[in-house]
Write a protein that holds these residues in place. Sequence first.
Motif, PDB file in Angstrom:
ATOM      1  N   UNK A  75      39.618  35.197  38.240  1.00  0.00           N
ATOM      2  CA  UNK A  75      40.604  35.196  37.165  1.00  0.00           C
ATOM      3  C   UNK A  75      40.383  33.821  36.607  1.00  0.00           C
ATOM      4  N   UNK A  76      40.587  33.550  35.442  1.00  0.00           N
ATOM      5  CA  UNK A  76      40.382  32.401  34.598  1.00  0.00           C
ATOM      6  C   UNK A  76      41.512  31.752  33.999  1.00  0.00           C
ATOM      7  N   UNK A  81      39.678  26.598  34.202  1.00  0.00           N
ATOM      8  CA  UNK A  81      39.792  26.733  35.693  1.00  0.00           C
ATOM      9  C   UNK A  81      39.517  28.122  36.024  1.00  0.00           C
ATOM     10  N   UNK A  82      39.072  28.294  37.164  1.00  0.00           N
ATOM     11  CA  UNK A  82      38.422  29.647  37.711  1.00  0.00           C
ATOM     12  C   UNK A  82      38.950  29.726  39.266  1.00  0.00           C
ATOM     13  N   UNK A  83      39.279  30.967  39.410  1.00  0.00           N
ATOM     14  CA  UNK A  83      39.620  31.258  40.888  1.00  0.00           C
ATOM     15  C   UNK A  83      38.901  32.558  41.050  1.00  0.00           C
TER      16      UNK A  83
END
Lengths: 247, 247
Positions: A75-76, A81-83
């Motif tokens: 997910x962004x 920011x990226x997870x």
Amino acid sequence: MTPSLATASAAPRQPSLAVFNALPAPSASRAASAGPFAPWADEASAYSRDQVIFSEGDTASSVRIITSGMVRILRMMADGRRQIVGFLQPGDMLGLAMGGTYLYSAEAVTPVTLRRLSRTQFDTLLERDPELRLRLLAATATELQVAQEQMLLLGRKTAPERLASFLLRQARRVTPEPEDHCRISLPMTRTDIADFLGLTMETVSRAFTKLKTTHLVRLLPDQMVELVDVEALIDLSEGGGQSGLIQ
Amino acid sequence: MTPSLATASAAPRQPSLAVFNALPAPSASRAASAGPFAPWADEASAYSRDQVIFSEGDTASSVRIITSGMVRILRMMADGRRQIVGFLQPGDMLGLAMGGTYLYSAEAVTPVTLRRLSRTQFDTLLERDPELRLRLLAATATELQVAQEQMLLLGRKTAPERLASFLLRQARRVTPEPEDHCRISLPMTRTDIADFLGLTMETVSRAFTKLKTTHLVRLLPDQMVELVDVEALIDLSEGGGQSGLIQ
DNA sequence: CGAATTATTGAGGTACGTCAACAACTGTGG
DNA sequence: CCACAGTTGTTGACGTACCTCAATAATTCG
């Protein structure tokens, strides 16, 4: 055995996030689209390293099963920011259980092959086979457990604890009870690991160095890591890091 | 409509973590244990504030549905670090989908009443009712989405972003699209919120102050919070906090 | 109303992030 | 097989968001 979900959760640990092993993989079945248990497309789709399989917001038109390689789902946020919420491996299912559109993206970590099943086919299958519903329910419930474990990691663990947990998690996908000196392959980059553990690349690298200098792991060529002292890794991953050795 | 999981995920947002709304709540059904849809125990179990409903490691013998109050489910580390993985409300199910033993604890945030269903009864129900499997599958899949959202929060968001996300999440459990000046009740303590958001109590308090001084929320008596500017809260929760206003 | 609990605020510390330089790979072409 | 460019990983110096510890204020509840 009852159909209890207990069965599922007691089963092999950590099957993998957002993924389902409940549908028979095509590799095992003989006649590709003959029997009732071989619904997957004959032809495999192939993706190269870092290629996008689908993106957040795309309409969800099919369910996929990975036949080779590794996939990351993520997910962004608007600012980049990226997870990463999971790394998927052969046998894992992908693209299930979402609304009309995907809520996360999927990308190839390594070259990947997968097979598809259209959503309508999948729905038909689900409608016809109540047993399948049960297996999917069990698999999804197990995923939820894994997700909660990851919340504990992200919310409360230090960087070295996160890395130890991650290494053990990867090891357990191969062997439920990994032994000392077992080796695991980490085909993803440090950045991927960082985005999975809620850290930066640099912090992951420093945590690796710490595990190296304390002789918990060894880094080998070809993206391989040797878990030298599994018990110490388990202790660390559970927060037993500094206890008893203070001062 | 097909039985597709799409139906489920498109449904009401954020039903609540590790929880299932798929079994009919006893409140709705008339004859308490007569029809096929009223399998829940007649007598409600009651718990007082902070009372433990079950603990990590207990044998999982029954499934429960909350009829009033709020429950927190949490995982703990040996040294006391605590991660709340969800707050449960009336209609939510509890204690499902785990192995022989619970992998997390459940405690009453407020006085709670709930009804039980033995695991064997639940298994029987699951066995007899394939439709129920489907509803549970859909609910669990939705939970998984919520869990992934929480991973993004815990891994990548700042303290004010986390708090804004949390307030919106709570608001959306009442109204899918909350309006400006809507009010929500937060019966849990700052410490509970902190343990849910992966922060400390003090940081949560400071984040509240920040939201107050920027006029996004107002704190009212009786644990109530007014969401003054929902759009700003949404922006903040998605990381649009400082953009456009730099320098 | 008063004791106990919970929340807020402040001051200072620290684990992790950021920025930057360098080193080690990886793969390709000479 | 080696040269080399591009990528990925490591290490260092420094900044900062959040944590810790502590005092005070506001609630809650008997």
